[in-house]
Design a protein around this motif. Structure first.
Motif, PDB file in Angstrom:
ATOM      1  N   SER A 165      -1.772  23.949  12.893  1.00  0.00           N
ATOM      2  CA  SER A 165      -1.916  24.170  11.453  1.00  0.00           C
ATOM      3  C   SER A 165      -3.137  23.457  10.872  1.00  0.00           C
ATOM      4  O   SER A 165      -3.842  24.006  10.022  1.00  0.00           O
ATOM      5  CB  SER A 165      -0.642  23.724  10.731  1.00  0.00           C
ATOM      6  N   PHE A 166      -3.439  22.221  11.328  1.00  0.00           N
ATOM      7  CA  PHE A 166      -4.573  21.477  10.786  1.00  0.00           C
ATOM      8  C   PHE A 166      -5.882  22.159  11.138  1.00  0.00           C
ATOM      9  O   PHE A 166      -6.745  22.380  10.256  1.00  0.00           O
ATOM     10  CB  PHE A 166      -4.571  20.043  11.309  1.00  0.00           C
ATOM     11  N   LEU A 167      -6.053  22.516  12.416  1.00  0.00           N
ATOM     12  CA  LEU A 167      -7.282  23.180  12.835  1.00  0.00           C
ATOM     13  C   LEU A 167      -7.418  24.541  12.166  1.00  0.00           C
ATOM     14  O   LEU A 167      -8.523  24.956  11.784  1.00  0.00           O
ATOM     15  CB  LEU A 167      -7.304  23.332  14.359  1.00  0.00           C
ATOM     16  N   TYR A 168      -6.301  25.230  12.001  1.00  0.00           N
ATOM     17  CA  TYR A 168      -6.337  26.538  11.332  1.00  0.00           C
ATOM     18  C   TYR A 168      -6.770  26.381   9.882  1.00  0.00           C
ATOM     19  O   TYR A 168      -7.551  27.186   9.360  1.00  0.00           O
ATOM     20  CB  TYR A 168      -4.962  27.190  11.409  1.00  0.00           C
ATOM     21  N   GLY A 169      -6.278  25.329   9.211  1.00  0.00           N
ATOM     22  CA  GLY A 169      -6.674  25.093   7.837  1.00  0.00           C
ATOM     23  C   GLY A 169      -8.160  24.785   7.717  1.00  0.00           C
ATOM     24  O   GLY A 169      -8.839  25.287   6.810  1.00  0.00           O
ATOM     25  N   VAL A 170      -8.685  23.940   8.631  1.00  0.00           N
ATOM     26  CA  VAL A 170     -10.119  23.625   8.622  1.00  0.00           C
ATOM     27  C   VAL A 170     -10.945  24.887   8.855  1.00  0.00           C
ATOM     28  O   VAL A 170     -11.961  25.131   8.188  1.00  0.00           O
ATOM     29  CB  VAL A 170     -10.434  22.562   9.695  1.00  0.00           C
ATOM     30  N   PHE A 171     -10.494  25.707   9.810  1.00  0.00           N
ATOM     31  CA  PHE A 171     -11.220  26.948  10.097  1.00  0.00           C
ATOM     32  C   PHE A 171     -11.204  27.894   8.904  1.00  0.00           C
ATOM     33  O   PHE A 171     -12.222  28.513   8.567  1.00  0.00           O
ATOM     34  CB  PHE A 171     -10.599  27.634  11.316  1.00  0.00           C
ATOM     35  N   ALA A 172     -10.047  28.023   8.230  1.00  0.00           N
ATOM     36  CA  ALA A 172      -9.943  28.920   7.083  1.00  0.00           C
ATOM     37  C   ALA A 172     -10.855  28.480   5.946  1.00  0.00           C
ATOM     38  O   ALA A 172     -11.532  29.299   5.309  1.00  0.00           O
ATOM     39  CB  ALA A 172      -8.496  28.988   6.609  1.00  0.00           C
ATOM     40  N   ILE A 173     -10.909  27.149   5.688  1.00  0.00           N
ATOM     41  CA  ILE A 173     -11.778  26.648   4.617  1.00  0.00           C
ATOM     42  C   ILE A 173     -13.238  26.863   4.974  1.00  0.00           C
ATOM     43  O   ILE A 173     -14.058  27.278   4.136  1.00  0.00           O
ATOM     44  CB  ILE A 173     -11.479  25.160   4.361  1.00  0.00           C
ATOM     45  N   SER A 174     -13.585  26.579   6.237  1.00  0.00           N
ATOM     46  CA  SER A 174     -14.970  26.768   6.678  1.00  0.00           C
ATOM     47  C   SER A 174     -15.384  28.225   6.581  1.00  0.00           C
ATOM     48  O   SER A 174     -16.495  28.547   6.142  1.00  0.00           O
ATOM     49  CB  SER A 174     -15.128  26.267   8.121  1.00  0.00           C
ATOM     50  N   LEU A 175     -14.484  29.127   6.980  1.00  0.00           N
ATOM     51  CA  LEU A 175     -14.792  30.554   6.905  1.00  0.00           C
ATOM     52  C   LEU A 175     -14.994  30.992   5.457  1.00  0.00           C
ATOM     53  O   LEU A 175     -15.901  31.788   5.159  1.00  0.00           O
ATOM     54  CB  LEU A 175     -13.661  31.354   7.555  1.00  0.00           C
ATOM     55  N   ALA A 176     -14.169  30.468   4.542  1.00  0.00           N
ATOM     56  CA  ALA A 176     -14.331  30.817   3.136  1.00  0.00           C
ATOM     57  C   ALA A 176     -15.662  30.330   2.587  1.00  0.00           C
ATOM     58  O   ALA A 176     -16.339  31.033   1.823  1.00  0.00           O
ATOM     59  CB  ALA A 176     -13.171  30.236   2.328  1.00  0.00           C
ATOM     60  N   MET A 177     -16.073  29.118   2.994  1.00  0.00           N
ATOM     61  CA  MET A 177     -17.347  28.580   2.523  1.00  0.00           C
ATOM     62  C   MET A 177     -18.521  29.391   3.061  1.00  0.00           C
ATOM     63  O   MET A 177     -19.468  29.708   2.323  1.00  0.00           O
ATOM     64  CB  MET A 177     -17.471  27.115   2.947  1.00  0.00           C
ATOM     65  N   VAL A 178     -18.473  29.746   4.337  1.00  0.00           N
ATOM     66  CA  VAL A 178     -19.554  30.525   4.937  1.00  0.00           C
ATOM     67  C   VAL A 178     -19.626  31.910   4.305  1.00  0.00           C
ATOM     68  O   VAL A 178     -20.712  32.430   4.014  1.00  0.00           O
ATOM     69  CB  VAL A 178     -19.353  30.627   6.463  1.00  0.00           C
ATOM     70  N   THR A 179     -18.455  32.519   4.082  1.00  0.00           N
ATOM     71  CA  THR A 179     -18.427  33.847   3.455  1.00  0.00           C
ATOM     72  C   THR A 179     -19.014  33.806   2.048  1.00  0.00           C
ATOM     73  O   THR A 179     -19.785  34.688   1.639  1.00  0.00           O
ATOM     74  CB  THR A 179     -16.985  34.373   3.408  1.00  0.00           C
ATOM     75  N   GLY A 180     -18.665  32.777   1.280  1.00  0.00           N
ATOM     76  CA  GLY A 180     -19.224  32.636  -0.066  1.00  0.00           C
ATOM     77  C   GLY A 180     -20.733  32.428  -0.043  1.00  0.00           C
ATOM     78  O   GLY A 180     -21.457  32.985  -0.869  1.00  0.00           O
ATOM     79  N   TRP A 181     -21.190  31.621   0.924  1.00  0.00           N
ATOM     80  CA  TRP A 181     -22.636  31.372   1.022  1.00  0.00           C
ATOM     81  C   TRP A 181     -23.381  32.646   1.397  1.00  0.00           C
ATOM     82  O   TRP A 181     -24.432  32.959   0.823  1.00  0.00           O
ATOM     83  CB  TRP A 181     -22.884  30.279   2.060  1.00  0.00           C
ATOM     84  N   LEU A 182     -22.843  33.413   2.355  1.00  0.00           N
ATOM     85  CA  LEU A 182     -23.483  34.667   2.745  1.00  0.00           C
ATOM     86  C   LEU A 182     -23.471  35.670   1.584  1.00  0.00           C
ATOM     87  O   LEU A 182     -24.440  36.404   1.373  1.00  0.00           O
ATOM     88  CB  LEU A 182     -22.769  35.267   3.957  1.00  0.00           C
ATOM     89  N   GLY A 183     -22.367  35.718   0.851  1.00  0.00           N
ATOM     90  CA  GLY A 183     -22.308  36.616  -0.293  1.00  0.00           C
ATOM     91  C   GLY A 183     -23.337  36.260  -1.349  1.00  0.00           C
ATOM     92  O   GLY A 183     -23.934  37.155  -1.981  1.00  0.00           O
ATOM     93  N   ARG A 184     -23.581  34.972  -1.526  1.00  0.00           N
ATOM     94  CA  ARG A 184     -24.585  34.549  -2.500  1.00  0.00           C
ATOM     95  C   ARG A 184     -25.977  34.982  -2.059  1.00  0.00           C
ATOM     96  O   ARG A 184     -26.799  35.399  -2.893  1.00  0.00           O
ATOM     97  CB  ARG A 184     -24.523  33.038  -2.669  1.00  0.00           C
ATOM     98  N   LEU A 185     -26.247  34.887  -0.745  1.00  0.00           N
ATOM     99  CA  LEU A 185     -27.566  35.314  -0.248  1.00  0.00           C
ATOM    100  C   LEU A 185     -27.771  36.805  -0.399  1.00  0.00           C
ATOM    101  O   LEU A 185     -28.861  37.257  -0.746  1.00  0.00           O
ATOM    102  CB  LEU A 185     -27.706  34.910   1.230  1.00  0.00           C
TER     103      LEU A 185
END
Length: 262
Positions: A237-257
């Motif tokens: 669960s901890f690693l999954y949570g870190v991965f989910a947050i990281s994926l959301a941040m990367v997706t937001g950054w790519l969307g901004r670009l």
């Protein structure tokens, strides 16, 4: 000596007379159910399904069966979990959570199939004693100190919410007798049916009186890629949570670009 022989003769006659009476004693009815499978696999595109459960009556009274005085109620009950019910109110124009009530061991899903409408099978008190039917399920509050009126209000809200989402359902006429002792029940699996161990229960009534109950277990699980994600989310669960947050941040950054204006 003659008295002893007479006593023996009377005793033998009594045993002989009692034997047919014992043989004619009717056997008590019982009920059995069986599932065609003990596991159901669902995917992300699962939109709900009907589950068929077969059963039989053992030692039914032919006269009672012909008169249609046997009734069967079949329930598919999901795994119990704690549930928090919150009440929202407007404060200064904003909806906020003010009060809440926590209930323990609430079936996540509860599907019912009956031979007839519940009110035509037996008395309401029988349903309450058996905790049978969505409106008769006992919702145990986590904090017994709350007022009965508050508990009743949140209990009603919980039942309404479960019914609105399709997790609590009732199929009147969903149990059909195929013969005097064989029946078929159809219960609904909602699109959002929870995974885990579900319990199928069948209740037999005779002329409005509860006779017997039988049960079987059904495992509902995810399959394919969804099952892999589900297992990782629960086992790591901890690693999954870190991965989910990281994926959301990367997706937001790519969307901004992609959508930024030069």
């Amino acid at each position: 000596m003659k008295g002893l022989k007479a006593f023996a003769a009377v005793a033998l006659l009594s045993l002989t007379a009692a034997a047919p009476a014992k043989a004619q004693t009717p056997l008590t009815e019982s009920i059995q159910i069986g599932l065609s499978t003990d596991a159901v696999s669902i995917t992300a595109g699962f939109s709900g399904a009907d589950l068929t459960i077969f059963g039989s009556l053992e030692n039914p009274d032919p006269l009672v069966a012909r008169q249609g005085r046997y009734d069967v109620i079949v329930v598919l009950e999901g795994p119990p979990k704690p549930v928090v019910v919150r009440r929202k109110d407007r404060v200064l124009g904003v909806w906020v959570n003010l009060d809440s009530e926590t209930f323990e061991n609430v079936p996540v899903s509860y599907s019912v199939a009956t031979t007839r409408p519940l009110q035509d099978i037996t008395e309401p008190n029988s349903y309450r004693q058996l905790s049978l039917g969505a409106s008769n399920l006992y919702m145990q509050p986590a904090y017994a100190g709350d007022s009965p009126a508050t508990i009743e209000e949140f209990t009603a809200a919980l039942r309404e919410r479960k019914t609105a989402t399709g997790l609590y359902s009732e199929n009147v006429g969903g149990v059909q007798f195929l013969s005097q002792n064989l029946f078929r029940a159809t219960v609904r699996l909602a699109p959002n049916v929870p995974v885990g161990t579900h319990k199928a229960r069948a209740f037999l009534f005779k002329s409005g009186l509860f006779i017997k109950e039988s049960s079987a277990q059904l495992e509902i699980r995810k399959s394919g890629f969804e099952q892999s994600i589900f297992r990782v989310a629960h086992d790591y669960s901890f690693l999954y949570g870190v991965f989910a947050i990281s994926l959301a941040m990367v997706t937001g950054w790519l969307g901004r670009l992609v959508f930024r204006k030069d």
